[in-house]
Design a protein around this motif. Structure first.
Motif, PDB file in Angstrom:
ATOM      1  N   LEU A  24      -6.125   2.282   0.714  1.00  0.00           N
ATOM      2  CA  LEU A  24      -6.404   4.129   0.846  1.00  0.00           C
ATOM      3  C   LEU A  24      -4.633   4.649   0.652  1.00  0.00           C
ATOM      4  CD1 LEU A  24     -10.302   3.954   1.797  1.00  0.00           C
ATOM      5  CD2 LEU A  24      -9.195   4.559  -0.498  1.00  0.00           C
ATOM      6  N   ASN A  25      -3.916   4.329   1.505  1.00  0.00           N
ATOM      7  CA  ASN A  25      -3.008   5.007   2.188  1.00  0.00           C
ATOM      8  C   ASN A  25      -1.702   4.906   1.212  1.00  0.00           C
ATOM      9  OD1 ASN A  25      -3.263   6.168   4.060  1.00  0.00           O
ATOM     10  ND2 ASN A  25      -3.290   4.326   5.640  1.00  0.00           N
ATOM     11  N   ASN A  26      -1.458   3.996   0.185  1.00  0.00           N
ATOM     12  CA  ASN A  26      -0.584   3.324  -0.330  1.00  0.00           C
ATOM     13  C   ASN A  26      -0.900   4.131  -1.684  1.00  0.00           C
ATOM     14  OD1 ASN A  26       1.291   2.933   2.373  1.00  0.00           O
ATOM     15  ND2 ASN A  26       0.392   1.105   1.573  1.00  0.00           N
ATOM     16  N   LYS A  31      -5.807  10.863  -1.917  1.00  0.00           N
ATOM     17  CA  LYS A  31      -6.251  11.894  -3.214  1.00  0.00           C
ATOM     18  C   LYS A  31      -8.015  12.098  -2.447  1.00  0.00           C
ATOM     19  CE  LYS A  31      -3.314  10.480  -6.542  1.00  0.00           C
ATOM     20  NZ  LYS A  31      -2.988   9.159  -7.246  1.00  0.00           N
ATOM     21  N   LYS A  32      -8.229  13.060  -2.593  1.00  0.00           N
ATOM     22  CA  LYS A  32      -9.832  13.126  -2.127  1.00  0.00           C
ATOM     23  C   LYS A  32     -10.142  12.520  -3.898  1.00  0.00           C
ATOM     24  CE  LYS A  32      -9.912  15.911   1.804  1.00  0.00           C
ATOM     25  NZ  LYS A  32      -9.473  14.390   2.207  1.00  0.00           N
ATOM     26  N   ILE A  33     -11.861  12.045  -3.075  1.00  0.00           N
ATOM     27  CA  ILE A  33     -12.347  11.417  -4.343  1.00  0.00           C
ATOM     28  C   ILE A  33     -13.866  12.356  -4.134  1.00  0.00           C
ATOM     29  CG2 ILE A  33     -13.763   9.854  -4.383  1.00  0.00           C
ATOM     30  CD1 ILE A  33     -12.166   7.811  -3.157  1.00  0.00           C
ATOM     31  N   ASN A  34     -14.121  13.152  -5.768  1.00  0.00           N
ATOM     32  CA  ASN A  34     -15.005  13.431  -6.246  1.00  0.00           C
ATOM     33  C   ASN A  34     -15.851  12.650  -7.204  1.00  0.00           C
ATOM     34  OD1 ASN A  34     -13.792  14.586  -7.682  1.00  0.00           O
ATOM     35  ND2 ASN A  34     -13.278  17.127  -7.383  1.00  0.00           N
ATOM     36  N   ALA A  35     -16.307  12.026  -7.047  1.00  0.00           N
ATOM     37  CA  ALA A  35     -16.378  10.941  -8.143  1.00  0.00           C
ATOM     38  C   ALA A  35     -17.249   9.436  -7.699  1.00  0.00           C
ATOM     39  CB  ALA A  35     -16.071  10.630  -9.899  1.00  0.00           C
ATOM     40  N   PRO A  36     -18.348   8.633  -9.038  1.00  0.00           N
ATOM     41  CA  PRO A  36     -18.294   7.841  -8.127  1.00  0.00           C
ATOM     42  C   PRO A  36     -17.034   6.583  -8.428  1.00  0.00           C
ATOM     43  CG  PRO A  36     -19.710   7.924  -9.973  1.00  0.00           C
ATOM     44  CD  PRO A  36     -18.655   9.253  -9.765  1.00  0.00           C
ATOM     45  N   VAL A  37     -17.564   5.758  -7.121  1.00  0.00           N
ATOM     46  CA  VAL A  37     -15.895   5.068  -6.806  1.00  0.00           C
ATOM     47  C   VAL A  37     -16.468   3.287  -6.800  1.00  0.00           C
ATOM     48  CG1 VAL A  37     -14.619   3.577  -4.890  1.00  0.00           C
ATOM     49  CG2 VAL A  37     -15.373   6.025  -5.190  1.00  0.00           C
ATOM     50  N   VAL A  38     -16.119   2.597  -7.952  1.00  0.00           N
ATOM     51  CA  VAL A  38     -15.743   1.991  -8.520  1.00  0.00           C
ATOM     52  C   VAL A  38     -15.272   0.424  -7.838  1.00  0.00           C
ATOM     53  CG1 VAL A  38     -16.000  -0.107 -10.858  1.00  0.00           C
ATOM     54  CG2 VAL A  38     -17.228   2.571 -10.311  1.00  0.00           C
ATOM     55  N   PHE A  39     -15.423  -0.598  -7.206  1.00  0.00           N
ATOM     56  CA  PHE A  39     -14.317  -1.632  -6.496  1.00  0.00           C
ATOM     57  C   PHE A  39     -14.049  -2.257  -7.657  1.00  0.00           C
ATOM     58  CE2 PHE A  39     -13.406  -3.668  -2.627  1.00  0.00           C
ATOM     59  CZ  PHE A  39     -11.948  -4.105  -3.519  1.00  0.00           C
ATOM     60  N   GLN A  40     -13.483  -3.363  -8.552  1.00  0.00           N
ATOM     61  CA  GLN A  40     -12.850  -4.345  -9.372  1.00  0.00           C
ATOM     62  C   GLN A  40     -12.048  -5.106  -8.701  1.00  0.00           C
ATOM     63  OE1 GLN A  40     -12.611  -2.849 -13.172  1.00  0.00           O
ATOM     64  NE2 GLN A  40     -11.360  -2.882 -12.839  1.00  0.00           N
ATOM     65  N   GLY A  41     -11.801  -6.529  -9.239  1.00  0.00           N
ATOM     66  CA  GLY A  41     -10.339  -6.898  -8.791  1.00  0.00           C
ATOM     67  C   GLY A  41     -11.189  -8.470  -8.129  1.00  0.00           C
ATOM     68  N   ASP A 121      14.788 -13.848  -7.571  1.00  0.00           N
ATOM     69  CA  ASP A 121      16.136 -14.268  -6.997  1.00  0.00           C
ATOM     70  C   ASP A 121      17.143 -13.049  -5.883  1.00  0.00           C
ATOM     71  OD1 ASP A 121      16.239 -16.318  -9.048  1.00  0.00           O
ATOM     72  OD2 ASP A 121      16.190 -16.035 -11.176  1.00  0.00           O
ATOM     73  N   ASP A 122      17.993 -12.333  -6.423  1.00  0.00           N
ATOM     74  CA  ASP A 122      18.866 -12.009  -6.012  1.00  0.00           C
ATOM     75  C   ASP A 122      18.218 -10.076  -6.066  1.00  0.00           C
ATOM     76  OD1 ASP A 122      18.986 -13.113  -4.109  1.00  0.00           O
ATOM     77  OD2 ASP A 122      20.649 -13.412  -5.535  1.00  0.00           O
ATOM     78  N   ASP A 123      17.013  -9.722  -7.574  1.00  0.00           N
ATOM     79  CA  ASP A 123      16.409  -8.758  -7.815  1.00  0.00           C
ATOM     80  C   ASP A 123      15.395  -8.542  -7.165  1.00  0.00           C
ATOM     81  OD1 ASP A 123      18.430  -8.742  -9.061  1.00  0.00           O
ATOM     82  OD2 ASP A 123      17.449  -9.934 -11.688  1.00  0.00           O
ATOM     83  N   LEU A 124      15.168  -6.560  -6.763  1.00  0.00           N
ATOM     84  CA  LEU A 124      14.136  -6.817  -5.869  1.00  0.00           C
ATOM     85  C   LEU A 124      12.841  -6.407  -7.841  1.00  0.00           C
ATOM     86  CD1 LEU A 124      12.919  -5.215  -3.422  1.00  0.00           C
ATOM     87  CD2 LEU A 124      13.647  -3.010  -4.767  1.00  0.00           C
ATOM     88  N   ILE A 125      12.508  -7.279  -7.012  1.00  0.00           N
ATOM     89  CA  ILE A 125      11.301  -6.616  -8.286  1.00  0.00           C
ATOM     90  C   ILE A 125      10.163  -5.336  -7.545  1.00  0.00           C
ATOM     91  CG2 ILE A 125      11.462  -8.169  -9.945  1.00  0.00           C
ATOM     92  CD1 ILE A 125       9.211  -9.227  -8.437  1.00  0.00           C
ATOM     93  N   ASP A 126      10.115  -5.123  -6.887  1.00  0.00           N
ATOM     94  CA  ASP A 126       8.317  -4.601  -5.938  1.00  0.00           C
ATOM     95  C   ASP A 126       9.048  -4.535  -4.535  1.00  0.00           C
ATOM     96  OD1 ASP A 126       6.167  -3.603  -6.549  1.00  0.00           O
ATOM     97  OD2 ASP A 126       4.276  -4.330  -6.815  1.00  0.00           O
ATOM     98  N   SER A 127       7.877  -3.328  -4.546  1.00  0.00           N
ATOM     99  CA  SER A 127       8.212  -3.399  -2.677  1.00  0.00           C
ATOM    100  C   SER A 127       6.620  -2.363  -2.457  1.00  0.00           C
ATOM    101  CB  SER A 127       9.497  -2.573  -2.199  1.00  0.00           C
ATOM    102  OG  SER A 127       9.148  -0.961  -3.106  1.00  0.00           O
ATOM    103  N   TRP A 128       6.340  -1.732  -1.383  1.00  0.00           N
ATOM    104  CA  TRP A 128       4.768  -1.132  -0.397  1.00  0.00           C
ATOM    105  C   TRP A 128       5.203  -1.143   0.449  1.00  0.00           C
ATOM    106  CZ3 TRP A 128       4.614  -5.875  -2.605  1.00  0.00           C
ATOM    107  CH2 TRP A 128       3.991  -7.417  -2.025  1.00  0.00           C
ATOM    108  N   GLY A 129       4.805  -0.019   0.970  1.00  0.00           N
ATOM    109  CA  GLY A 129       4.378  -0.313   2.662  1.00  0.00           C
ATOM    110  C   GLY A 129       4.706   1.805   3.148  1.00  0.00           C
ATOM    111  N   ASN A 130       4.964   1.873   2.023  1.00  0.00           N
ATOM    112  CA  ASN A 130       6.401   3.466   1.798  1.00  0.00           C
ATOM    113  C   ASN A 130       5.196   4.169   2.265  1.00  0.00           C
ATOM    114  OD1 ASN A 130       6.781   2.560  -0.523  1.00  0.00           O
ATOM    115  ND2 ASN A 130       7.205   4.834  -0.826  1.00  0.00           N
ATOM    116  N   ARG A 131       5.380   5.890   3.087  1.00  0.00           N
ATOM    117  CA  ARG A 131       4.549   6.451   2.708  1.00  0.00           C
ATOM    118  C   ARG A 131       4.653   7.156   2.635  1.00  0.00           C
ATOM    119  NH1 ARG A 131       2.328   6.617   8.913  1.00  0.00           N
ATOM    120  NH2 ARG A 131       2.842   4.893   9.792  1.00  0.00           N
ATOM    121  N   CYS A 132       5.935   7.859   1.635  1.00  0.00           N
ATOM    122  CA  CYS A 132       6.379   8.257   0.790  1.00  0.00           C
ATOM    123  C   CYS A 132       7.612   8.208  -0.182  1.00  0.00           C
ATOM    124  CB  CYS A 132       6.719  10.041   1.716  1.00  0.00           C
ATOM    125  SG  CYS A 132       8.450   9.873   2.625  1.00  0.00           S
TER     126      CYS A 132
END
Ligand code: SF4
Length: 142
Positions: A24-26, A31-41, A121-132
């Motif tokens: 929810l944070n990342n 965001k405010k949710i005002n629709a039905p919530v479907v969780f998949q995966g 290898d030495d290439d950054l391909i993804d990152s997460w955890g930053n709040r902004c």
């Protein structure tokens, strides 16, 4: 936490709550949710994570019995709509790559977000955890 004497069910509940809260944070970014919530995966099969999503969102979260297959279903739909000449086989040997993760602490504000970086290898391909966006890292696209 187990070594410190916390009950196993409390540790597991904490992990489930962390998964929901991190998402929810990342991804949701408040965001405010005002629709039905479907969780998949695949994680939607975890009743603990579903519980903490419902608790945080204050509404029912719908999980389809086949929700864990939606990624494959989407890929099949994309492939079905793609001209045959564009469906070149993507061949590689997983041994050709080295994947590593590294954690860095953003120093750009007092939040000190923990940012997980994934390298191929030495290439950054993804990152997460930053709040902004100030803590966003540019991944190399190939
Ligand atoms: S990512 Fe943003 S919120 Fe997090 S520490 Fe860096 S500047 Fe602060």
């Amino acid at each position: 936490k187990i070594q410190m004497g916390y009950a196993r069910e409390d540790v597991i509940a904490g992990l489930c709550k962390a998964v929901a809260t991190n998402y929810l944070n990342n991804v949701g970014k408040g965001k405010k949710i005002n629709a039905p919530v479907v969780f998949q995966g695949g994680v939607s099969k975890n009743v603990g994570v579903v519980h903490f999503f419902e608790e945080a969102l204050g509404c029912e979260v719908t999980v389809d019995a086949d929700g864990h297959l939606m990624g494959a279903f989407g890929a099949a739909l994309l492939a079905a709509g793609t001209p045959e000449q564009d469906l070149r086989p993507f061949e590689f040997d997983i041994d050709d790559f080295e994947f590593k993760t590294r954690e860095i602490i953003c120093q750009k504000c007092p939040n000190h977000c923990e940012i997980v970086c994934v390298y191929r290898d030495d290439d950054l391909i993804d990152s997460w955890g930053n709040r902004c966006d100030k803590g966003a890292l540019k991944a190399k696209r190939k």
